[in-house]
Design an enzyme around this catalytic site. Structure first.
Site, mmCIF file in Angstrom:
data_model
loop_
_atom_site.group_PDB
_atom_site.id
_atom_site.type_symbol
_atom_site.label_atom_id
_atom_site.label_comp_id
_atom_site.label_asym_id
_atom_site.label_seq_id
_atom_site.Cartn_x
_atom_site.Cartn_y
_atom_site.Cartn_z
ATOM 1 C CB SER A 146 -0.869 -0.024 1.225
ATOM 2 O OG SER A 146 -1.327 1.140 1.543
ATOM 3 C CE1 TYR A 159 -3.579 0.629 4.141
ATOM 4 C CE2 TYR A 159 -5.303 -1.372 4.493
ATOM 5 C CZ TYR A 159 -4.444 -0.639 3.782
ATOM 6 O OH TYR A 159 -4.835 -0.955 2.305
HETATM 7 P P1 NAP Z 1 -11.894 -4.853 -0.566
HETATM 8 O O1 NAP Z 1 -12.586 -4.151 -1.633
HETATM 9 O O2 NAP Z 1 -12.187 -4.459 1.015
HETATM 10 O O3 NAP Z 1 -11.606 -6.291 -0.616
HETATM 11 C C1 NAP Z 1 -11.147 -7.048 0.367
HETATM 12 C C2 NAP Z 1 -11.270 -8.473 0.058
HETATM 13 O O4 NAP Z 1 -10.599 -9.307 1.166
HETATM 14 C C3 NAP Z 1 -12.684 -9.036 0.390
HETATM 15 O O5 NAP Z 1 -12.960 -9.895 -0.689
HETATM 16 C C4 NAP Z 1 -12.992 -9.656 1.750
HETATM 17 O O6 NAP Z 1 -14.086 -10.412 1.880
HETATM 18 C C5 NAP Z 1 -11.601 -10.208 1.656
HETATM 19 N N1 NAP Z 1 -11.347 -10.477 3.200
HETATM 20 C C6 NAP Z 1 -11.187 -9.584 4.237
HETATM 21 N N2 NAP Z 1 -10.771 -10.151 5.248
HETATM 22 C C7 NAP Z 1 -10.648 -11.475 4.985
HETATM 23 C C8 NAP Z 1 -10.216 -12.556 5.905
HETATM 24 N N3 NAP Z 1 -9.885 -12.650 7.084
HETATM 25 N N4 NAP Z 1 -10.241 -13.784 5.026
HETATM 26 C C9 NAP Z 1 -10.601 -13.963 3.766
HETATM 27 N N5 NAP Z 1 -10.774 -12.838 3.198
HETATM 28 C C10 NAP Z 1 -10.981 -11.605 3.505
HETATM 29 O O7 NAP Z 1 -10.518 -4.320 -0.765
HETATM 30 P P2 NAP Z 1 -9.673 -4.074 -1.951
HETATM 31 O O8 NAP Z 1 -9.693 -2.507 -2.221
HETATM 32 O O9 NAP Z 1 -9.785 -4.825 -3.132
HETATM 33 O O10 NAP Z 1 -8.019 -4.291 -1.373
HETATM 34 C C11 NAP Z 1 -7.569 -5.508 -1.788
HETATM 35 C C12 NAP Z 1 -6.293 -5.294 -1.056
HETATM 36 O O11 NAP Z 1 -5.425 -4.296 -1.559
HETATM 37 C C13 NAP Z 1 -6.067 -5.338 0.581
HETATM 38 O O12 NAP Z 1 -5.019 -5.781 0.864
HETATM 39 C C14 NAP Z 1 -5.896 -3.737 0.560
HETATM 40 O O13 NAP Z 1 -5.324 -3.412 1.823
HETATM 41 C C15 NAP Z 1 -5.054 -3.348 -0.693
HETATM 42 N N6 NAP Z 1 -5.032 -1.998 -1.229
HETATM 43 C C16 NAP Z 1 -6.312 -1.401 -1.594
HETATM 44 C C17 NAP Z 1 -6.101 -0.237 -2.141
HETATM 45 C C18 NAP Z 1 -7.244 0.685 -2.473
HETATM 46 O O14 NAP Z 1 -7.093 1.686 -2.846
HETATM 47 N N7 NAP Z 1 -8.355 -0.208 -2.840
HETATM 48 C C19 NAP Z 1 -4.876 0.500 -2.200
HETATM 49 C C20 NAP Z 1 -3.555 -0.371 -1.662
HETATM 50 C C21 NAP Z 1 -3.673 -1.573 -1.267
HETATM 51 P P3 NAP Z 1 -15.348 -9.730 2.630
HETATM 52 O O15 NAP Z 1 -15.870 -8.992 1.651
HETATM 53 O O16 NAP Z 1 -15.746 -11.121 3.204
HETATM 54 O O17 NAP Z 1 -14.939 -8.870 3.755
HETATM 55 C C1 GCO Z 2 -6.767 5.167 3.272
HETATM 56 C C2 GCO Z 2 -6.988 4.211 2.039
HETATM 57 C C3 GCO Z 2 -5.692 3.743 1.632
HETATM 58 C C4 GCO Z 2 -5.763 2.949 0.463
HETATM 59 C C5 GCO Z 2 -4.326 2.307 0.179
HETATM 60 C C6 GCO Z 2 -3.526 3.548 -0.378
HETATM 61 O O1 GCO Z 2 -7.894 5.445 4.074
HETATM 62 O O2 GCO Z 2 -5.877 5.816 3.362
HETATM 63 O O3 GCO Z 2 -7.974 3.184 2.183
HETATM 64 O O4 GCO Z 2 -5.159 3.186 3.034
HETATM 65 O O5 GCO Z 2 -6.723 1.913 0.861
HETATM 66 O O6 GCO Z 2 -3.845 1.342 1.108
HETATM 67 O O7 GCO Z 2 -2.600 2.624 -0.812
#
Ligand code: NAP
Ligand code: GCO
Length: 261
Positions: A146, A159
């Site tokens: 992230s 986080y």
């Molecule tokens: P999201 O939409 O919240 O999806 C997260 C997924 O993880 C959901 O399918 C959720 O299932 C599953 N999950 C959560 N806890 C779990 C557990 N204990 N066991 C199995 N599955 C679990 O998140 P996203 O935005 O796609 O993010 C995916 C990854 O990218 C995460 O690691 C997040 O931190 C990272 N990330 C996101 C962003 C962003 O801007 N979106 C940026 C940087 C990094 P449920 O729906 O059942 O909870």
């Molecule tokens: C926040 C956002 C970020 C993104 C991502 C950025 O609240 O700042 O959720 O944490 O999810 O991780 O890279």
């Protein structure tokens, strides 16, 4: 180099938490590159929805109900994947949660819950998969890091601690298992349009304006922006890339931010 080096033909990829969002986009790209897809989620209804969504995209994905923080469940899932699919060639530790709470208001139990999913679970799932990768003589692990692997901000102490730790776990797996032809790298997405960031993206929301000003591309990222980098890190084209976090952030980390007009 041959273009086939970017192919995932014949590979089995496990993407955790990939019923939707970033995990779904990465798994879909892997399928397009020839991989067989396995994913898991906590709830059967989400796994069912995920299977339907993959089917709609022309992908025959295998889904498991598995909480990535539950070591016994993870070990059983890994063993069943190898038994039924033949191997686990690629692991993407994608499942994750966030709690946006000022540190002084955050309960220790809430802090622990974020660390458990975002840091302890990638350790548990990687530990379950690495022995199979050693046996096969190759493996790819991609940890979804992230911006918070590098930066802090108000309300995301747990986080940021987890994602900072995940960057170092990535480097440590690379160091400890590179000798077995296992490459462990990270992808650091910028701010991506998924359910996780939906609360921050309402038009006119100050955070929405802030991120647009912090991103040279002046837009939020889409899950599809992560697909090419993920296929690269999962393919033979990256066999000498190890312990690296590839930031796919539109330039956020390089940019001081748009100057006020
Ligand atoms: P999201 O939409 O919240 O999806 C997260 C997924 O993880 C959901 O399918 C959720 O299932 C599953 N999950 C959560 N806890 C779990 C557990 N204990 N066991 C199995 N599955 C679990 O998140 P996203 O935005 O796609 O993010 C995916 C990854 O990218 C995460 O690691 C997040 O931190 C990272 N990330 C996101 C962003 C962003 O801007 N979106 C940026 C940087 C990094 P449920 O729906 O059942 O909870
Ligand atoms: C926040 C956002 C970020 C993104 C991502 C950025 O609240 O700042 O959720 O944490 O999810 O991780 O890279």
């Amino acid at each position: 180099m041959e273009m086939k080096d970017f192919s995932l033909e014949g590979k089995v990829a496990w993407v955790t938490g990939a019923s939707y969002g970033i995990g779904f986009a990465i798994a879909s790209a892997f399928a397009k590159a020839g991989a067989k897809i396995v994913f898991n989620d906590i709830k059967q209804e989400l796994v069912d929805k995920g299977i339907a969504a993959y089917k709609e995209a022309g992908i025959e994905a295998k889904g498991y109900v598995c909480d990535v923080t539950n070591e016994d469940a993870v070990n059983e899932t890994a063993a069943d994947i190898v038994k039924t699919m033949g191997s686990i060639d690629i692991l993407v530790n994608n499942a994750g949660i966030i709690k946006r709470i000022p540190m002084l208001e955050m309960k220790a139990s809430e802090f622990r819950q974020v660390i458990d999913v975002d840091l302890n679970a990638p350790f548990i799932v990687s530990k379950a998969c690495i022995p199979y990768m050693i046996e096969k003589g190759h493996g790819k692990i991609i940890n979804i890091c992230s911006m918070m692997s590098e930066l802090g901000r108000e309300t995301v102490s747990a986080y940021a601690a987890a994602k900072g730790g995940l960057k170092m776990l990535t480097r440590n797996i690379a160091s400890e298992y590179g000798q077995y032809n296992i490459q462990c790298n990270g992808i650091g997405p910028g701010y991506i349009e998924t359910p996780q960031t939906a609360p921050l993206r309402t038009p006119g929301h100050p955070f929405n304006e802030f991120i647009l000003a912090k991103t040279p591309a002046n837009r939020w990222g889409k899950p599809e922006d992560l697909q090419g980098p993920a296929v690269f890190l999962a393919s033979d084209a990256s066999n000498f890339v190890n312990g690296h976090v590839l930031y796919v952030d539109g330039g956020i980390l390089a940019y001081i931010g748009k100057q006020p007009q």
